[in-house]
Design a protein around this motif. Structure first.
Motif, mmCIF file in Angstrom:
data_model
loop_
_atom_site.group_PDB
_atom_site.id
_atom_site.type_symbol
_atom_site.label_atom_id
_atom_site.label_comp_id
_atom_site.label_asym_id
_atom_site.label_seq_id
_atom_site.Cartn_x
_atom_site.Cartn_y
_atom_site.Cartn_z
ATOM 1 N N ILE A 163 60.945 -8.288 -15.880
ATOM 2 C CA ILE A 163 60.200 -9.399 -15.260
ATOM 3 C C ILE A 163 59.934 -10.528 -16.259
ATOM 4 C CG2 ILE A 163 59.213 -8.161 -13.280
ATOM 5 C CD1 ILE A 163 56.559 -8.075 -14.798
ATOM 6 N N LYS A 164 59.918 -10.181 -17.553
ATOM 7 C CA LYS A 164 59.769 -11.259 -18.547
ATOM 8 C C LYS A 164 61.056 -12.090 -18.617
ATOM 9 C CE LYS A 164 55.925 -9.522 -21.119
ATOM 10 N NZ LYS A 164 55.385 -8.852 -22.295
ATOM 11 N N CYS A 165 62.200 -11.447 -18.346
ATOM 12 C CA CYS A 165 63.472 -12.187 -18.303
ATOM 13 C C CYS A 165 63.474 -13.152 -17.105
ATOM 14 C CB CYS A 165 64.662 -11.234 -18.177
ATOM 15 S SG CYS A 165 65.029 -10.354 -19.710
ATOM 16 N N ILE A 166 62.797 -12.758 -16.011
ATOM 17 C CA ILE A 166 62.791 -13.615 -14.807
ATOM 18 C C ILE A 166 62.132 -14.964 -15.096
ATOM 19 C CG2 ILE A 166 61.871 -13.840 -12.442
ATOM 20 C CD1 ILE A 166 62.197 -10.784 -12.173
ATOM 21 N N VAL A 167 61.059 -14.956 -15.908
ATOM 22 C CA VAL A 167 60.382 -16.229 -16.224
ATOM 23 C C VAL A 167 60.825 -16.794 -17.577
ATOM 24 C CG1 VAL A 167 58.334 -16.014 -14.775
ATOM 25 C CG2 VAL A 167 58.371 -14.895 -16.991
ATOM 26 N N ASN A 168 61.906 -16.204 -18.107
ATOM 27 C CA ASN A 168 62.495 -16.664 -19.376
ATOM 28 C C ASN A 168 61.560 -16.526 -20.583
ATOM 29 O OD1 ASN A 168 65.028 -17.549 -20.326
ATOM 30 N ND2 ASN A 168 64.171 -19.579 -20.757
ATOM 31 N N LEU A 169 60.614 -15.586 -20.498
ATOM 32 C CA LEU A 169 59.820 -15.288 -21.700
ATOM 33 C C LEU A 169 60.710 -14.521 -22.669
ATOM 34 C CD1 LEU A 169 56.303 -14.207 -20.373
ATOM 35 C CD2 LEU A 169 56.870 -16.225 -21.717
ATOM 36 N N LEU A 170 61.670 -13.786 -22.132
ATOM 37 C CA LEU A 170 62.710 -13.126 -22.934
ATOM 38 C C LEU A 170 64.059 -13.613 -22.400
ATOM 39 C CD1 LEU A 170 61.350 -9.449 -22.963
ATOM 40 C CD2 LEU A 170 61.336 -11.028 -24.883
ATOM 41 N N GLN A 171 64.995 -13.844 -23.301
ATOM 42 C CA GLN A 171 66.317 -14.301 -22.862
ATOM 43 C C GLN A 171 67.233 -13.094 -22.677
ATOM 44 O OE1 GLN A 171 64.851 -16.364 -25.545
ATOM 45 N NE2 GLN A 171 64.137 -17.523 -23.777
ATOM 46 N N LEU A 172 67.932 -13.056 -21.516
ATOM 47 C CA LEU A 172 68.806 -11.915 -21.287
ATOM 48 C C LEU A 172 70.098 -12.048 -22.103
ATOM 49 C CD1 LEU A 172 70.834 -13.146 -18.705
ATOM 50 C CD2 LEU A 172 68.627 -12.839 -17.668
ATOM 51 N N ASP A 173 70.740 -10.909 -22.371
ATOM 52 C CA ASP A 173 71.967 -10.927 -23.174
ATOM 53 C C ASP A 173 73.177 -11.287 -22.310
ATOM 54 O OD1 ASP A 173 70.449 -10.165 -25.314
ATOM 55 O OD2 ASP A 173 70.900 -8.027 -25.140
ATOM 56 N N SER A 174 73.250 -10.673 -21.126
ATOM 57 C CA SER A 174 74.330 -11.023 -20.198
ATOM 58 C C SER A 174 73.848 -10.775 -18.773
ATOM 59 C CB SER A 174 75.571 -10.184 -20.509
ATOM 60 O OG SER A 174 75.316 -8.832 -20.197
ATOM 61 N N GLY A 175 74.652 -11.190 -17.817
ATOM 62 C CA GLY A 175 74.250 -11.058 -16.425
ATOM 63 C C GLY A 175 73.663 -12.359 -15.914
ATOM 64 N N CYS A 176 73.021 -12.296 -14.769
ATOM 65 C CA CYS A 176 72.542 -13.529 -14.140
ATOM 66 C C CYS A 176 71.245 -13.271 -13.371
ATOM 67 C CB CYS A 176 73.650 -14.008 -13.212
ATOM 68 S SG CYS A 176 73.143 -15.254 -12.057
ATOM 69 N N ILE A 177 70.278 -14.155 -13.547
ATOM 70 C CA ILE A 177 69.049 -14.090 -12.743
ATOM 71 C C ILE A 177 68.908 -15.427 -12.026
ATOM 72 C CG2 ILE A 177 66.535 -13.911 -12.758
ATOM 73 C CD1 ILE A 177 66.726 -12.112 -15.175
ATOM 74 N N LYS A 178 68.843 -15.362 -10.701
ATOM 75 C CA LYS A 178 68.664 -16.599 -9.931
ATOM 76 C C LYS A 178 67.324 -16.560 -9.209
ATOM 77 C CE LYS A 178 72.473 -18.969 -8.041
ATOM 78 N NZ LYS A 178 73.498 -19.023 -6.998
ATOM 79 N N VAL A 179 66.515 -17.589 -9.382
ATOM 80 C CA VAL A 179 65.263 -17.719 -8.620
ATOM 81 C C VAL A 179 65.503 -18.865 -7.642
ATOM 82 C CG1 VAL A 179 62.802 -18.196 -8.724
ATOM 83 C CG2 VAL A 179 63.883 -16.886 -10.554
#
Lengths: 269, 243
Positions: free
Chosen positions: B48-64
Protein backbone atom coordinates in the motif's frame (compact mmCIF):
# COMPACT_ATOMS: atom_id res chain seq x y z
CA UNK A 1 57.28 -6.09 31.98
CA UNK A 2 56.91 -7.69 28.54
CA UNK A 3 53.20 -8.23 29.09
CA UNK A 4 52.61 -4.46 28.89
CA UNK A 5 54.02 -4.18 25.37
CA UNK A 6 51.39 -3.88 22.64
CA UNK A 7 52.70 -6.98 20.91
CA UNK A 8 49.27 -8.27 20.00
CA UNK A 9 48.99 -7.26 16.36
CA UNK A 10 45.31 -8.27 16.26
CA UNK A 11 44.41 -5.62 18.85
CA UNK A 12 46.56 -3.02 17.13
CA UNK A 13 45.10 -3.79 13.71
CA UNK A 14 41.58 -3.82 15.04
CA UNK A 15 42.10 -0.48 16.80
CA UNK A 16 43.61 1.06 13.66
CA UNK A 17 40.81 -0.35 11.52
CA UNK A 18 38.24 1.14 13.92
CA UNK A 19 39.83 4.57 13.63
CA UNK A 20 40.09 4.22 9.86
CA UNK A 21 36.43 3.19 9.65
CA UNK A 22 35.35 6.12 11.83
CA UNK A 23 37.22 8.53 9.53
CA UNK A 24 35.63 6.97 6.47
CA UNK A 25 32.15 7.12 8.09
CA UNK A 26 32.66 10.76 8.98
CA UNK A 27 33.65 11.74 5.44
CA UNK A 28 30.74 9.71 4.01
CA UNK A 29 28.48 11.67 6.39
CA UNK A 30 29.97 14.96 5.20
CA UNK A 31 29.46 13.93 1.56
CA UNK A 32 25.83 12.97 2.29
CA UNK A 33 25.19 16.27 4.08
CA UNK A 34 26.57 18.12 1.04
CA UNK A 35 24.31 16.10 -1.25
CA UNK A 36 21.39 16.82 1.08
CA UNK A 37 22.25 20.52 0.90
CA UNK A 38 21.54 20.33 -2.84
CA UNK A 39 17.92 19.25 -2.33
CA UNK A 40 17.46 21.79 0.49
CA UNK A 41 18.76 24.58 -1.79
CA UNK A 42 16.47 23.41 -4.59
CA UNK A 43 13.50 23.70 -2.23
CA UNK A 44 14.56 27.10 -0.90
CA UNK A 45 14.39 28.58 -4.40
CA UNK A 46 11.58 26.55 -5.96
CA UNK A 47 8.90 26.14 -3.30
CA UNK A 48 6.74 28.46 -1.28
CA UNK A 49 8.37 29.47 1.98
CA UNK A 50 6.76 28.20 5.22
CA UNK A 51 6.93 31.52 7.09
CA UNK A 52 5.04 30.48 10.24
CA UNK A 53 7.15 27.33 10.62
CA UNK A 54 10.30 29.45 10.18
CA UNK A 55 9.22 31.90 12.90
CA UNK A 56 8.31 29.01 15.21
CA UNK A 57 11.76 27.49 14.71
CA UNK A 58 13.49 30.85 15.28
CA UNK A 59 11.60 31.21 18.56
CA UNK A 60 12.45 27.66 19.62
CA UNK A 61 16.15 27.98 18.77
CA UNK A 62 16.44 31.31 20.63
CA UNK A 63 14.30 30.23 23.54
CA UNK A 64 16.04 26.88 23.99
CA UNK A 65 19.58 28.25 23.92
CA UNK A 66 19.50 31.71 25.44
CA UNK A 67 19.70 30.56 29.09
CA UNK A 68 22.61 28.22 28.52
CA UNK A 69 24.42 30.76 26.36
CA UNK A 70 23.99 33.45 29.05
CA UNK A 71 25.52 31.24 31.75
CA UNK A 72 28.33 29.96 29.51
CA UNK A 73 29.03 33.46 28.17
CA UNK A 74 29.45 34.96 31.65
CA UNK A 75 31.65 32.08 32.81
CA UNK A 76 33.85 32.21 29.68
CA UNK A 77 34.32 35.98 30.17
CA UNK A 78 35.14 35.50 33.86
CA UNK A 79 37.55 32.60 33.35
CA UNK A 80 39.34 34.24 30.44
CA UNK A 81 39.83 37.40 32.50
CA UNK A 82 40.92 35.65 35.71
CA UNK A 83 43.41 33.42 33.85
CA UNK A 84 44.85 36.17 31.65
CA UNK A 85 45.32 38.69 34.44
CA UNK A 86 48.46 37.31 36.25
CA UNK A 87 50.78 37.21 33.18
CA UNK A 88 49.57 40.66 32.09
CA UNK A 89 50.20 42.02 35.61
CA UNK A 90 53.70 40.49 35.46
CA UNK A 91 54.46 42.37 32.23
CA UNK A 92 52.77 45.55 33.48
CA UNK A 93 50.17 45.33 30.72
CA UNK A 94 47.04 44.90 32.79
CA UNK A 95 45.42 47.84 30.98
CA UNK A 96 45.34 45.65 27.86
CA UNK A 97 43.19 43.04 29.60
CA UNK A 98 39.72 44.35 28.52
CA UNK A 99 40.79 44.70 24.90
CA UNK A 100 42.48 41.32 24.79
CA UNK A 101 39.49 39.54 26.31
CA UNK A 102 37.04 41.40 24.05
CA UNK A 103 39.00 40.42 20.91
CA UNK A 104 39.26 36.79 22.07
CA UNK A 105 35.55 36.61 22.74
CA UNK A 106 34.43 38.39 19.57
CA UNK A 107 36.80 36.64 17.17
CA UNK A 108 36.80 33.10 18.52
CA UNK A 109 35.26 32.20 21.85
CA UNK A 110 31.82 33.72 21.26
CA UNK A 111 31.13 32.13 17.84
CA UNK A 112 32.69 28.74 18.64
CA UNK A 113 31.21 28.29 22.13
CA UNK A 114 27.75 29.43 20.92
CA UNK A 115 27.93 27.06 17.97
CA UNK A 116 29.06 24.11 20.09
CA UNK A 117 26.29 24.73 22.63
CA UNK A 118 23.73 24.99 19.85
CA UNK A 119 25.10 21.85 18.18
CA UNK A 120 24.34 20.04 21.43
CA UNK A 121 21.04 21.70 22.17
CA UNK A 122 19.53 22.43 18.75
CA UNK A 123 21.26 19.79 16.61
CA UNK A 124 20.29 16.97 18.94
CA UNK A 125 16.72 18.21 19.32
CA UNK A 126 16.31 18.50 15.52
CA UNK A 127 17.79 15.02 15.08
CA UNK A 128 15.53 13.52 17.75
CA UNK A 129 12.36 15.35 16.66
CA UNK A 130 12.69 14.51 12.97
CA UNK A 131 13.91 11.00 13.79
CA UNK A 132 10.84 10.37 15.91
CA UNK A 133 8.63 11.82 13.15
CA UNK A 134 10.26 9.38 10.74
CA UNK A 135 9.77 6.41 13.09
CA UNK A 136 6.11 7.22 13.79
CA UNK A 137 5.42 7.75 10.06
CA UNK A 138 4.54 11.44 10.51
CA UNK A 139 6.86 12.36 7.63
CA UNK A 140 5.15 9.78 5.41
CA UNK A 141 1.75 11.16 6.48
CA UNK A 142 2.91 14.62 5.47
CA UNK A 143 4.00 13.37 2.06
CA UNK A 144 0.66 11.64 1.52
CA UNK A 145 -1.04 14.97 2.39
CA UNK A 146 0.77 16.48 -0.61
CA UNK A 147 3.24 18.33 1.56
CA UNK A 148 6.89 18.26 0.62
CA UNK A 149 8.54 17.39 3.97
CA UNK A 150 11.84 19.00 2.93
CA UNK A 151 10.02 22.25 2.24
CA UNK A 152 7.89 22.12 5.39
CA UNK A 153 10.30 20.64 7.94
CA UNK A 154 13.87 21.06 6.74
CA UNK A 155 14.09 24.42 4.95
CA UNK A 156 12.59 26.46 7.85
CA UNK A 157 14.85 24.71 10.38
CA UNK A 158 18.05 25.21 8.35
CA UNK A 159 17.27 28.87 7.63
CA UNK A 160 16.19 29.50 11.23
CA UNK A 161 19.47 28.03 12.53
CA UNK A 162 21.47 30.05 9.97
CA UNK A 163 19.76 33.27 11.06
CA UNK A 164 19.60 32.64 14.80
CA UNK A 165 23.17 31.41 15.49
CA UNK A 166 24.77 34.78 14.50
CA UNK A 167 22.21 36.60 16.69
CA UNK A 168 22.97 34.29 19.60
CA UNK A 169 26.69 34.77 18.92
CA UNK A 170 26.34 38.54 19.23
CA UNK A 171 24.41 38.04 22.46
CA UNK A 172 27.12 35.67 23.77
CA UNK A 173 29.79 38.27 22.89
CA UNK A 174 27.97 40.95 24.92
CA UNK A 175 27.39 38.62 27.87
CA UNK A 176 31.01 37.36 27.72
CA UNK A 177 32.39 40.90 27.82
CA UNK A 178 30.07 41.67 30.73
CA UNK A 179 31.47 38.55 32.47
CA UNK A 180 34.95 39.85 31.84
CA UNK A 181 34.05 43.15 33.53
CA UNK A 182 32.86 41.16 36.55
CA UNK A 183 36.18 39.24 36.47
CA UNK A 184 38.21 42.45 36.39
CA UNK A 185 36.24 43.78 39.37
CA UNK A 186 37.17 40.80 41.54
CA UNK A 187 40.67 42.22 41.97
CA UNK A 188 40.34 45.83 40.73
CA UNK A 189 37.70 48.50 40.80
CA UNK A 190 36.98 49.50 37.22
CA UNK A 191 33.80 51.27 36.18
CA UNK A 192 31.65 49.68 33.47
CA UNK A 193 32.06 52.70 31.19
CA UNK A 194 35.86 52.70 31.50
CA UNK A 195 36.00 48.93 30.93
CA UNK A 196 33.85 49.18 27.80
CA UNK A 197 35.91 52.10 26.54
CA UNK A 198 39.14 50.09 27.00
CA UNK A 199 37.60 46.96 25.50
CA UNK A 200 36.14 48.51 22.37
CA UNK A 201 39.16 50.74 21.82
CA UNK A 202 41.03 47.64 20.69
CA UNK A 203 38.20 46.07 18.71
CA UNK A 204 37.82 46.91 15.04
CA UNK A 205 35.09 46.14 12.56
CA UNK A 206 37.40 43.60 10.88
CA UNK A 207 37.37 41.60 14.14
CA UNK A 208 33.59 41.36 14.15
CA UNK A 209 32.83 40.76 10.47
CA UNK A 210 34.67 37.44 9.87
CA UNK A 211 33.31 36.12 13.18
CA UNK A 212 29.77 36.96 12.15
CA UNK A 213 30.23 35.46 8.68
CA UNK A 214 31.57 32.23 10.10
CA UNK A 215 28.71 32.05 12.60
CA UNK A 216 26.28 32.04 9.64
CA UNK A 217 28.12 28.96 8.33
CA UNK A 218 28.05 27.43 11.83
CA UNK A 219 24.27 27.89 11.90
CA UNK A 220 23.87 26.30 8.49
CA UNK A 221 26.04 23.33 9.55
CA UNK A 222 24.03 22.78 12.76
CA UNK A 223 20.69 22.99 10.94
CA UNK A 224 21.75 20.84 8.02
CA UNK A 225 23.41 18.08 10.04
CA UNK A 226 20.60 17.94 12.65
CA UNK A 227 17.93 17.74 9.93
CA UNK A 228 19.90 15.30 7.77
CA UNK A 229 20.44 12.90 10.66
CA UNK A 230 16.82 13.06 11.85
CA UNK A 231 15.23 12.94 8.41
CA UNK A 232 17.29 9.90 7.42
CA UNK A 233 16.90 8.04 10.70
CA UNK A 234 16.08 4.34 10.54
CA UNK A 235 12.66 2.90 11.25
CA UNK A 236 13.26 1.57 14.78
CA UNK A 237 12.88 3.58 18.00
CA UNK A 238 16.59 3.08 18.67
CA UNK A 239 17.37 5.19 15.58
CA UNK A 240 15.97 8.30 17.29
CA UNK A 241 18.76 8.18 19.89
CA UNK A 242 21.33 7.36 17.24
CA UNK A 243 20.14 10.29 15.09
CA UNK A 244 20.30 12.75 18.01
CA UNK A 245 23.72 11.53 19.09
CA UNK A 246 25.34 11.47 15.67
CA UNK A 247 23.84 14.89 14.87
CA UNK A 248 25.81 16.36 17.79
CA UNK A 249 29.04 14.48 17.05
CA UNK A 250 29.08 15.20 13.30
CA UNK A 251 27.99 18.83 13.71
CA UNK A 252 30.61 19.52 16.43
CA UNK A 253 33.40 18.01 14.33
CA UNK A 254 32.28 19.90 11.23
CA UNK A 255 32.10 23.15 13.22
CA UNK A 256 35.73 22.78 14.25
CA UNK A 257 36.75 22.09 10.64
CA UNK A 258 34.74 25.09 9.37
CA UNK A 259 36.35 27.22 12.10
CA UNK A 260 39.82 26.10 11.01
CA UNK A 261 39.06 27.00 7.40
CA UNK A 262 37.55 30.36 8.45
CA UNK A 263 40.62 31.22 10.55
CA UNK A 264 42.92 30.38 7.64
CA UNK A 265 40.91 32.57 5.26
CA UNK A 266 40.77 35.46 7.77
CA UNK A 267 44.54 35.15 8.24
CA UNK A 268 45.07 35.62 4.52
CA UNK A 269 43.01 38.83 4.43
CA UNK B 1 -19.18 -4.77 -14.25
CA UNK B 2 -17.69 -2.86 -11.33
CA UNK B 3 -15.39 0.07 -11.90
CA UNK B 4 -11.70 -0.67 -11.13
CA UNK B 5 -10.14 2.04 -8.96
CA UNK B 6 -6.74 0.49 -8.31
CA UNK B 7 -5.14 -1.97 -10.71
CA UNK B 8 -1.95 -3.67 -9.54
CA UNK B 9 -0.09 -5.92 -12.00
CA UNK B 10 3.01 -8.08 -11.36
CA UNK B 11 4.45 -5.74 -8.76
CA UNK B 12 7.86 -6.63 -7.35
CA UNK B 13 9.76 -4.91 -4.58
CA UNK B 14 13.03 -5.84 -2.87
CA UNK B 15 15.01 -4.35 -0.02
CA UNK B 16 18.66 -5.24 -0.61
CA UNK B 17 18.79 -8.97 -1.19
CA UNK B 18 15.38 -9.53 0.40
CA UNK B 19 12.56 -9.96 -2.12
CA UNK B 20 9.36 -8.76 -0.43
CA UNK B 21 6.84 -8.62 -3.28
CA UNK B 22 7.42 -11.18 -6.04
CA UNK B 23 4.74 -10.37 -8.60
CA UNK B 24 1.53 -9.29 -6.88
CA UNK B 25 -1.54 -8.75 -9.05
CA UNK B 26 -4.84 -7.48 -7.65
CA UNK B 27 -7.62 -4.97 -8.23
CA UNK B 28 -9.71 -2.73 -6.00
CA UNK B 29 -13.26 -2.15 -7.21
CA UNK B 30 -15.58 0.74 -6.53
CA UNK B 31 -17.35 0.80 -3.15
CA UNK B 32 -15.77 -2.35 -1.74
CA UNK B 33 -13.70 -3.18 1.30
CA UNK B 34 -10.78 -5.32 0.15
CA UNK B 35 -8.86 -6.96 2.98
CA UNK B 36 -5.26 -7.97 2.39
CA UNK B 37 -4.41 -10.69 4.83
CA UNK B 38 -1.09 -12.31 5.57
CA UNK B 39 1.62 -12.98 8.12
CA UNK B 40 3.92 -10.18 9.25
CA UNK B 41 6.66 -9.54 6.70
CA UNK B 42 4.72 -10.68 3.65
CA UNK B 43 4.78 -7.18 2.17
CA UNK B 44 1.23 -5.99 2.89
CA UNK B 45 2.27 -2.55 4.15
CA UNK B 46 4.96 -2.28 1.45
CA UNK B 47 2.27 -2.84 -1.18
CA UNK B 48 0.00 0.00 0.00
CA UNK B 49 2.99 2.31 0.42
CA UNK B 50 3.83 1.60 -3.24
CA UNK B 51 0.27 2.67 -4.18
CA UNK B 52 0.88 6.22 -2.87
CA UNK B 53 4.51 6.18 -4.06
CA UNK B 54 5.96 6.37 -0.55
CA UNK B 55 8.02 3.41 -1.79
CA UNK B 56 9.00 2.97 -5.43
CA UNK B 57 8.26 -0.42 -6.95
CA UNK B 58 11.01 -2.34 -8.76
CA UNK B 59 8.86 -3.64 -11.61
CA UNK B 60 5.24 -4.10 -12.54
CA UNK B 61 2.51 -1.50 -12.73
CA UNK B 62 0.14 0.25 -10.32
CA UNK B 63 -2.70 2.27 -11.81
CA UNK B 64 -4.97 4.49 -9.70
CA UNK B 65 -7.87 5.28 -12.01
CA UNK B 66 -6.08 6.65 -15.10
CA UNK B 67 -2.78 7.46 -13.43
CA UNK B 68 0.15 5.06 -13.59
CA UNK B 69 2.09 5.63 -10.38
CA UNK B 70 5.61 4.73 -11.52
CA UNK B 71 5.55 7.14 -14.48
CA UNK B 72 3.57 9.92 -12.83
CA UNK B 73 4.80 13.48 -12.91
CA UNK B 74 4.79 15.41 -9.62
CA UNK B 75 1.49 17.06 -10.65
CA UNK B 76 -0.11 13.68 -11.41
CA UNK B 77 1.10 12.28 -8.12
CA UNK B 78 -0.56 15.20 -6.32
CA UNK B 79 -3.82 14.37 -8.13
CA UNK B 80 -3.51 10.69 -7.16
CA UNK B 81 -2.85 11.53 -3.52
CA UNK B 82 -5.91 13.79 -3.45
CA UNK B 83 -8.01 10.74 -4.25
CA UNK B 84 -6.39 8.56 -1.58
CA UNK B 85 -6.54 8.72 2.21
CA UNK B 86 -3.98 6.75 4.19
CA UNK B 87 -4.53 5.69 7.79
CA UNK B 88 -1.14 4.74 9.21
CA UNK B 89 -0.56 1.95 11.70
CA UNK B 90 0.11 4.31 14.62
CA UNK B 91 -2.23 7.01 13.19
CA UNK B 92 0.84 9.25 12.58
CA UNK B 93 -0.70 12.33 14.18
CA UNK B 94 1.67 15.30 14.26
CA UNK B 95 2.93 15.38 17.85
CA UNK B 96 3.53 19.11 18.01
CA UNK B 97 0.01 20.02 16.82
CA UNK B 98 -3.38 19.87 18.54
CA UNK B 99 -6.16 17.75 17.04
CA UNK B 100 -7.60 20.92 15.47
CA UNK B 101 -4.24 21.74 13.86
CA UNK B 102 -3.80 18.13 12.73
CA UNK B 103 -7.14 18.33 10.95
CA UNK B 104 -6.49 21.81 9.55
CA UNK B 105 -3.13 20.73 8.08
CA UNK B 106 -4.40 18.67 5.08
CA UNK B 107 -7.05 21.31 4.28
CA UNK B 108 -4.43 24.04 3.96
CA UNK B 109 -2.47 21.88 1.52
CA UNK B 110 -5.26 21.67 -1.05
CA UNK B 111 -5.55 23.92 -4.10
CA UNK B 112 -8.91 25.17 -2.88
CA UNK B 113 -8.54 27.73 -0.11
CA UNK B 114 -11.06 27.53 2.72
CA UNK B 115 -12.01 30.36 5.04
CA UNK B 116 -11.40 29.88 8.79
CA UNK B 117 -15.14 29.45 9.29
CA UNK B 118 -15.32 26.71 6.64
CA UNK B 119 -12.33 24.95 8.17
CA UNK B 120 -13.92 25.00 11.64
CA UNK B 121 -17.18 23.64 10.25
CA UNK B 122 -15.41 20.82 8.43
CA UNK B 123 -13.38 19.92 11.53
CA UNK B 124 -16.46 19.85 13.75
CA UNK B 125 -18.36 17.70 11.23
CA UNK B 126 -15.56 15.18 10.74
CA UNK B 127 -15.05 14.90 14.51
CA UNK B 128 -18.77 14.16 14.84
CA UNK B 129 -18.36 11.47 12.18
CA UNK B 130 -15.69 9.72 14.25
CA UNK B 131 -17.59 10.42 17.51
CA UNK B 132 -14.84 12.51 19.09
CA UNK B 133 -16.03 16.14 19.13
CA UNK B 134 -14.57 16.68 22.61
CA UNK B 135 -11.01 15.97 21.44
CA UNK B 136 -10.75 19.09 19.28
CA UNK B 137 -8.23 20.99 21.40
CA UNK B 138 -6.32 18.04 22.81
CA UNK B 139 -2.73 17.13 21.98
CA UNK B 140 -2.10 13.67 20.46
CA UNK B 141 -0.24 12.67 23.64
CA UNK B 142 -3.51 13.10 25.59
CA UNK B 143 -5.37 10.59 23.40
CA UNK B 144 -5.68 6.83 23.81
CA UNK B 145 -4.65 4.44 21.00
CA UNK B 146 -8.23 4.07 19.77
CA UNK B 147 -8.84 7.83 19.87
CA UNK B 148 -5.64 8.40 17.87
CA UNK B 149 -6.86 5.98 15.21
CA UNK B 150 -10.21 7.81 15.05
CA UNK B 151 -8.52 11.19 14.74
CA UNK B 152 -6.16 9.70 12.12
CA UNK B 153 -9.23 8.58 10.19
CA UNK B 154 -10.84 12.01 10.63
CA UNK B 155 -7.70 13.64 9.21
CA UNK B 156 -7.95 11.28 6.25
CA UNK B 157 -11.68 11.84 5.71
CA UNK B 158 -11.59 15.62 5.96
CA UNK B 159 -10.34 15.95 2.36
CA UNK B 160 -13.08 13.59 1.02
CA UNK B 161 -10.91 10.87 -0.51
CA UNK B 162 -12.40 8.29 -2.86
CA UNK B 163 -10.08 5.53 -1.75
CA UNK B 164 -8.93 4.69 1.77
CA UNK B 165 -5.87 2.64 2.65
CA UNK B 166 -5.85 1.29 6.21
CA UNK B 167 -2.53 -0.06 7.51
CA UNK B 168 -3.37 -2.45 10.35
CA UNK B 169 -6.15 -0.27 11.79
CA UNK B 170 -6.79 -2.45 14.85
CA UNK B 171 -3.22 -3.34 15.81
CA UNK B 172 -2.42 -2.61 19.45
CA UNK B 173 -6.03 -1.97 20.46
CA UNK B 174 -8.18 -3.86 22.98
CA UNK B 175 -10.97 -6.06 21.54
CA UNK B 176 -13.74 -3.54 22.25
CA UNK B 177 -11.91 -0.61 20.64
CA UNK B 178 -10.84 -2.87 17.74
CA UNK B 179 -14.46 -3.69 17.16
CA UNK B 180 -15.41 0.00 17.27
CA UNK B 181 -12.74 0.80 14.67
CA UNK B 182 -13.95 -2.06 12.45
CA UNK B 183 -17.52 -0.72 12.69
CA UNK B 184 -16.22 2.75 11.86
CA UNK B 185 -14.54 1.38 8.71
CA UNK B 186 -17.90 -0.03 7.60
CA UNK B 187 -19.77 3.18 8.49
CA UNK B 188 -17.21 5.21 6.52
CA UNK B 189 -17.70 3.00 3.45
CA UNK B 190 -21.49 3.25 3.62
CA UNK B 191 -21.69 6.95 4.45
CA UNK B 192 -18.99 8.33 2.13
CA UNK B 193 -19.19 5.62 -0.58
CA UNK B 194 -15.45 5.04 -0.36
CA UNK B 195 -13.45 2.02 -1.50
CA UNK B 196 -10.84 0.69 0.89
CA UNK B 197 -7.86 -1.60 1.12
CA UNK B 198 -7.48 -2.84 4.67
CA UNK B 199 -4.22 -4.44 5.70
CA UNK B 200 -4.66 -6.63 8.74
CA UNK B 201 -4.06 -9.97 10.39
CA UNK B 202 -6.88 -9.42 12.90
CA UNK B 203 -9.51 -12.04 11.91
CA UNK B 204 -12.27 -10.33 13.93
CA UNK B 205 -11.69 -7.18 11.88
CA UNK B 206 -11.64 -9.24 8.65
CA UNK B 207 -14.98 -10.82 9.56
CA UNK B 208 -16.52 -7.39 10.21
CA UNK B 209 -15.26 -5.39 7.25
CA UNK B 210 -14.32 -7.69 4.36
CA UNK B 211 -16.27 -7.71 1.10
CA UNK B 212 -13.40 -9.57 -0.52
CA UNK B 213 -10.13 -11.00 0.83
CA UNK B 214 -6.71 -11.45 -0.74
CA UNK B 215 -4.17 -13.49 1.15
CA UNK B 216 -0.47 -12.86 0.57
CA UNK B 217 2.13 -15.51 1.22
CA UNK B 218 5.85 -15.27 0.40
CA UNK B 219 5.33 -12.11 -1.63
CA UNK B 220 2.61 -13.45 -3.97
CA UNK B 221 -1.19 -13.72 -3.88
CA UNK B 222 -1.95 -17.06 -2.22
CA UNK B 223 -5.74 -16.98 -2.41
CA UNK B 224 -8.49 -14.55 -3.36
CA UNK B 225 -12.14 -14.91 -2.37
CA UNK B 226 -14.98 -13.95 -0.07
CA UNK B 227 -15.04 -14.42 3.68
CA UNK B 228 -17.13 -17.61 3.46
CA UNK B 229 -14.78 -19.05 0.81
CA UNK B 230 -11.85 -18.49 3.15
CA UNK B 231 -13.68 -19.85 6.20
CA UNK B 232 -14.65 -23.03 4.35
CA UNK B 233 -11.26 -23.63 2.73
CA UNK B 234 -9.48 -26.79 3.86
CA UNK B 235 -6.00 -25.41 3.25
CA UNK B 236 -4.08 -25.69 6.52
CA UNK B 237 -2.28 -22.35 6.02
CA UNK B 238 -5.59 -20.50 5.56
CA UNK B 239 -7.19 -22.36 8.45
CA UNK B 240 -4.28 -21.38 10.71
CA UNK B 241 -5.59 -17.79 10.39
CA UNK B 242 -9.27 -18.52 10.80
CA UNK B 243 -9.13 -21.02 13.65
Amino acid sequence: MSYLKPNNSFITNSFMNDIKQKFIDFFIDVANVMYYLKSVMKNIFHSSFEKSEFLKQCYQIGNKSVGLISITGIIIGLVLTIQSRPPLVEFGAVAMLPGMVAISIIREMGPVITALICAGKIGSSMGAELGSMRVTEQIDAMEVSNTNPINFLIVPRVIAATVMIPILTLYADVIGIFGSWLGVNIKDDVSFTLFMHQAFDSVEFIDLLPALIKSFFFGAVIGLVGCYKGFNAGRGTESVGVAANSAVVTASLLLIIVDLIAVQITDLL
Amino acid sequence: MKNVLIDIKDVTKSFGTQDILKGVTLQLFENENLVILGKSGTGKSVLIKCIVNLLQLDSGCIKVEDYEIANSSDEDLIEVRKKIGFLFQGAALYDSMTVRENLTFPLTRLDKKFSNEEITQKIEKVLEDVSLPEAIDKMPSELSGGMKKRIGLARTLIVNPKILLYDEPTTGLDPITSDEISQLINETKNKFKTSSIIITHDIKCVQTVADRIIMLKDGVVYKEGTLSEFENDDDSYIQSFFN
